[in-house]
Scaffold this motif. Structure first.
Motif, short mmCIF file in Angstrom:
data_model
loop_
_atom_site.label_atom_id
_atom_site.label_comp_id
_atom_site.label_asym_id
_atom_site.label_seq_id
_atom_site.Cartn_x
_atom_site.Cartn_y
_atom_site.Cartn_z
N ALA A 1 -8.53 7.85 3.84
CA ALA A 1 -7.56 6.76 3.78
C ALA A 1 -7.33 6.32 2.33
N GLU A 2 -8.41 6.29 1.55
CA GLU A 2 -8.29 5.90 0.15
C GLU A 2 -7.39 6.88 -0.61
N ALA A 3 -7.59 8.19 -0.38
CA ALA A 3 -6.78 9.19 -1.06
C ALA A 3 -5.31 9.07 -0.65
N ALA A 4 -5.07 8.89 0.64
CA ALA A 4 -3.69 8.76 1.12
C ALA A 4 -3.05 7.48 0.60
N HIS A 5 -3.84 6.42 0.50
CA HIS A 5 -3.30 5.15 0.01
C HIS A 5 -2.94 5.26 -1.47
N GLY A 6 -3.74 6.03 -2.21
CA GLY A 6 -3.42 6.25 -3.61
C GLY A 6 -2.06 6.92 -3.77
N GLU A 7 -1.77 7.89 -2.90
CA GLU A 7 -0.46 8.54 -2.93
C GLU A 7 0.64 7.56 -2.52
N GLN B 1 3.71 0.52 -7.11
CA GLN B 1 3.05 -0.79 -7.27
C GLN B 1 1.77 -0.84 -6.45
N ALA B 2 0.88 -1.73 -6.88
CA ALA B 2 -0.38 -1.91 -6.15
C ALA B 2 -0.10 -2.57 -4.80
N ASP B 3 -0.84 -2.18 -3.81
CA ASP B 3 -0.66 -2.70 -2.46
C ASP B 3 -1.78 -3.69 -2.16
N ALA B 4 -1.44 -4.99 -2.16
CA ALA B 4 -2.45 -6.01 -1.90
C ALA B 4 -2.93 -5.99 -0.46
N ASN B 5 -2.14 -5.39 0.44
CA ASN B 5 -2.52 -5.33 1.85
C ASN B 5 -3.18 -4.00 2.21
N TRP B 6 -3.93 -3.47 1.25
CA TRP B 6 -4.57 -2.18 1.50
C TRP B 6 -5.51 -2.16 2.71
N PRO B 7 -6.23 -3.26 3.03
CA PRO B 7 -7.08 -3.18 4.24
C PRO B 7 -6.29 -2.87 5.50
N GLU B 8 -5.12 -3.53 5.64
CA GLU B 8 -4.29 -3.26 6.81
C GLU B 8 -3.78 -1.83 6.79
N TRP B 9 -3.41 -1.33 5.60
CA TRP B 9 -2.91 0.04 5.47
C TRP B 9 -4.01 1.03 5.84
#
Length: 226
Positions: free
Chosen positions: A189-195, A202-210
């Protein structure tokens, strides 16, 4: 037909018939030497659940692999199958290479990681044809394998599964069998979120939900968020 005699077909369409859960929990494997098998599976780090001998010669030993909801049993007077005849016993892992390394560290003679060029090659006991060295391209789910056997020749098949096919997991439920599986899912999930952040710029402040949406979708075999 009485009211209690409902065919399988009827049960599938009759809303008044309650669904009955059937959980496959134990598989019996045939061994020739119970104590030798007990030493082998204990040496893998599997949990010993039971070792019950009885006066009539019956004995049952149960082990559970780490993170597994199912167990194995072996013993005396437990099965009439020939020792070593159990084959293609699946062990599902989220990281095939880490799982192989762990087995090797426990002294197990385990095959190299491979993927099947010929359909069904993972089930061939000689392991000499139809296999390509290394994991499947892009670590495609369901396609990377490794094999090993216990002292009697009962054959185990490691299979890497990271994304389930649709319908295999209830999309409303998300569960991980172990902290190792959870950690692997978080890394993916971390790798996919980085992409995802690269694409949005831009940085995604809602990364936990993502992360949560990604991990649940991945496990259920649904479309992944981008």
């Amino acid at each position: 037909m009485s009211t209690t005699e409902v065919s399988g077909k009827d049960a599938g369409i009759n809303p008044s018939v309650a669904r009955v859960d059937l959980k496959l929990e134990v598989v019996a494997i045939p061994v020739s030497d119970v104590d030798r098998a007990k030493e082998f599976y204990g040496g893998l780090g599997w949990r010993l659940d039971a070792d019950f001998p009885y006066d009539n010669g019956f004995r049952v030993v149960q082990f559970t692999p780490p993170g597994s909801g199912g167990s194995i049993q072996f013993g005396t007077n437990l099965t009439s199958a020939a020792p070593g005849s159990a084959q293609a016993l699946y062990l599902i892992v989220s990281d095939i290479e880490a799982a192989r390394e762990d087995l090797a560290a426990h002294g197990v003679e385990v095959s190299e990681v491979f993927h099947a060029e010929t359909p069904g090659a993972q089930f061939q006991r000689d392991g000499t044809s139809g296999r390509v060295s290394g994991p499947a391209p892009d670590h495609d789910s369901y396609r990377s394998f490794a094999t090993f056997s216990d002292p009697d020749g009962n054959g185990w098949l490691l299979q890497e599964v990271t994304t389930r096919l649709p319908g295999r997991i209830d999309s409303g439920e998300t569960a991980f069998a172990s902290t190792a599986d959870l950690a692997s899912a978080l890394r993916r999930a971390e790798a996919a979120h980085g992409e995802h952040e690269k694409r949005t710029g831009q940085a995604d402040a809602n990364w936990p939900e993502w992360y949560a949406a990604y991990m649940a979708a991945e496990q259920a075999g649904e479309e992944l968020p981008t």
